[in-house]
Design an enzyme around this catalytic site. Structure first.
Site, PDB file in Angstrom:
ATOM      1  N   CYS A 106       0.846  -1.092  -0.078  1.00  0.00           N
ATOM      2  CA  CYS A 106      -0.010  -0.033   0.038  1.00  0.00           C
ATOM      3  C   CYS A 106       0.862   1.094   0.076  1.00  0.00           C
ATOM      4  O   CYS A 106       1.353   1.605  -0.956  1.00  0.00           O
ATOM      5  CB  CYS A 106      -1.071   0.026   1.067  1.00  0.00           C
ATOM      6  SG  CYS A 106      -2.378   1.229   0.954  1.00  0.00           S
ATOM      7  N   HIS A 216      -3.654  -5.170   0.707  1.00  0.00           N
ATOM      8  CA  HIS A 216      -3.191  -5.683   2.062  1.00  0.00           C
ATOM      9  C   HIS A 216      -3.359  -7.191   2.211  1.00  0.00           C
ATOM     10  O   HIS A 216      -4.261  -7.263   3.058  1.00  0.00           O
ATOM     11  CB  HIS A 216      -3.685  -4.804   2.996  1.00  0.00           C
ATOM     12  CG  HIS A 216      -3.662  -3.386   3.196  1.00  0.00           C
ATOM     13  ND1 HIS A 216      -2.702  -2.637   4.014  1.00  0.00           N
ATOM     14  CD2 HIS A 216      -4.235  -2.214   2.500  1.00  0.00           C
ATOM     15  CE1 HIS A 216      -2.560  -1.620   4.013  1.00  0.00           C
ATOM     16  NE2 HIS A 216      -3.443  -0.939   3.163  1.00  0.00           N
ATOM     17  N   GLU A 218      -1.899  -8.677   4.609  1.00  0.00           N
ATOM     18  CA  GLU A 218      -1.766  -8.933   5.788  1.00  0.00           C
ATOM     19  C   GLU A 218      -2.923  -8.437   6.699  1.00  0.00           C
ATOM     20  O   GLU A 218      -3.238  -8.903   8.218  1.00  0.00           O
ATOM     21  CB  GLU A 218      -0.610  -8.147   6.702  1.00  0.00           C
ATOM     22  CG  GLU A 218      -0.812  -6.600   6.903  1.00  0.00           C
ATOM     23  CD  GLU A 218      -1.041  -5.768   5.768  1.00  0.00           C
ATOM     24  OE1 GLU A 218      -0.817  -6.184   4.605  1.00  0.00           O
ATOM     25  OE2 GLU A 218      -1.683  -4.631   5.587  1.00  0.00           O
TER      26      GLU A 218
END
Ligand SMILES: *[C@@H]1O[C@H](CO)[C@@H](O)[C@H](O)[C@H]1NC(C)=O
Ligand SMILES: *[C@@H]1O[C@H](CO)[C@@H](O)[C@H](O)[C@H]1NC(C)=O
Ligand SMILES: *[C@@H]1O[C@H](CO)[C@@H](O)[C@H](O)[C@H]1NC(C)=O
Ligand SMILES: *[C@@H]1O[C@H](CO)[C@@H](O)[C@H](O)[C@H]1NC(C)=O
Length: 291
Positions: A106, A216, A218
Site C-alpha cells: 500500500c 493488503h 496482512e
C-alpha cells in the site's frame, strides 16, 4: 544459504493518527509483524529518523525489509527518507551480488513508485474499503512472485473479491505506461479498476528483488475492524500466507547477519509489546516507539 535464522526489518512511520499520537511518535501495525512471523521470519523494527550510518549498519544485519501501509508523506517523512536509504543500498548490493529483497504494501507500494521514478505519479481513485479480485496480467504466471502459485490460489485471487484495498492514491496504468523509468523497472503482475481508472495492484521489478502490492494481504488474517471490507474466508488467509512465505523465502537468499547475538536480541521486536488499539483505530494491535 540453509540457515533458518531469517530476520526481516519492518519500517516504522510517524504516528499520523491524531488519537494515537500520545502512545508513541512512530508505530508499526502488528499485522505486518504477525504475517512475517507466521512465514518463519523474526522481525526487527526499524525506527524513523535514525542517522544514515545507523541504517547502513541495520542493512548489513537484516535479510530484507518490508515497507508497510500507512499514511505519511512519501517525500518528506522519516519513513520516506529511511525507505530511500534502504532502496539505494539494496540496488547497489544486488549489483554487487548481494541479494536484499524489498516488499512494499500500500503506502510501501506508493513509496516504491516514487523511489524508482523520482516523481509523483499517483492518481486519486475510489479505492478505500474495497475488496477486489485481481486482474492478472499475461506475465503473472511467468513472474517470480506468482510463477509457483498453486492453481487453486491463483483461481481464488482471480475469481474472489478478497484483496483488501484501503488507498486513496493509485498508480494508473496510463501514468505507468507513460513513464519510461517505471516501464523498464517493473513488470505489472495485476491490475484493478475503481470503475474509472485502471490501476496497478501488484508489480515486481524485472531485475531487482523488489515487490509491491497496492492491496493488503496482512489484513485478511489479522485485522478485524468492524464495518471494513476485509475478507476472512479461508482462501484470503491462504493468499496472505502465500505472499508472506514468498517474501520470507526471498529473505532466505540474503546472507546478512548480526555481528553478535546480544546485539540481535536487543534489536528484535520481542523487546516491545503491541498495544490493543482495536477500539479506536483501524488496527487491532500496534507497536509504538519513541525516538
Ligand atoms: C498521472 O495521471 C493524472 C490523471 O490521471 C494526471 O493528473 C497526472 O498529471 C499524471 N502524472 C504524471 C506525472 O503523468
Ligand atoms: C484486465 O487487464 C487488462 C490489461 O491491462 C485490461 O485490458 C482489461 O480491461 C482488464 N479487465 C478488467 C475486468 O479490469
Ligand atoms: C466498507 O465496506 C463494506 C462492504 O462494502 C460496507 O458494508 C461498510 O459499510 C464500509 N465501511 C465504511 C466505513 O464505509
Ligand atoms: C480502548 O482500549 C484501551 C485499552 O483497553 C483503553 O485504555 C481506551 O480507553 C479505549 N479507548 C476507547 C476510545 O474506548
Amino acid at each position: 544459504p540453509t540457515s533458518g535464522l531469517r530476520r526481516d526489518g519492518v519500517l516504522a512511520q510517524e504516528t499520523h493518527f491524531e488519537n494515537l499520537k500520545s502512545l508513541g511518535s512512530s508505530y508499526i501495525a502488528a499485522s505486518y509483524v504477525k504475517t512475517l512471523e507466521s512465514a518463519g521470519a523474526r522481525v526487527i523494527p526499524i525506527k524513523v529518523n535514525l542517522p544514515k550510518e545507523e541504517y547502513e549498519r541495520i542493512f548489513s544485519y537484516i535479510n530484507g525489509i518490508l515497507l508497510p501501509g500507512g499514511g505519511v508523506d512519501i517525500i518528506q517523512s522519516g519513513y520516506a527518507k529511511a525507505s530511500k536509504i534502504f532502496y539505494d543500498l539494496a540496488l547497489k548490493a544486488y549489483d554487487n551480488g548481494d541479494y536484499f529483497p524489498i516488499w512494499g504494501t500500500c503506502l510501501g507500494f506508493e513509496q516504491l513508485t516514487y523511489l524508482t521514478s523520482g516523481e509523483l505519479l499517483l492518481t486519486l481513485t475510489e479505492t478505500e474499503n474495497l475488496s477486489l479480485a485481481l486482474n492478472f496480467s499475461q506475465d503473472a504466471l511467468n513472474s517470480r512472485l506468482f510463477g509457483n502459485i498453486p492453481k487453486r490460489l491463483y483461481n481464488s485471487l482471480s475469481d474472489l473479491p478478497i484483496t483488501a484495498n484501503f488507498h486513496d492514491w493509485s498508480l494508473s496504468m496510463k501514468n505507468f505506461t507513460a513513464n519510461e523509468k517505471m516501464k523498464k523497472f517493473y513488470n505489472v503482475l495485476s491490475t484493478n479498476t475503481d470503475g474509472k481508472v485502471e490501476f496497478i495492484s501488484t508489480f515486481e521489478a524485472y531485475t531487482y528483488p523488489i515487490y509491491g502490492v497496492q492491496w493488503h494481504p496482512e489484513k485478511n488474517p489479522f485485522e478485524w475492524k468492524r464495518n471494513s471490507d476485509i475478507s476472512h474466508v479461508a482462501e484470503a488467509i491462504h493468499v496472505a500466507f502465500y505472499m508472506a512465505e514468498f517474501f520470507v523465502n526471498e529473505a532466505r537468499k540474503s546472507l546478512h547477519t548480526f555481528p553478535d547475538d546480544s546485539l540481535e536480541k536487543k534489536a528484535l521486536i520481542y523487546n516491545y509489546n503491541p498495544k490493543y488499539t482495536g477500539n479506536n483505530s483501524v488496527f487491532e494491535q500496534v507497536y509504538f516507539f519513541d525516538e
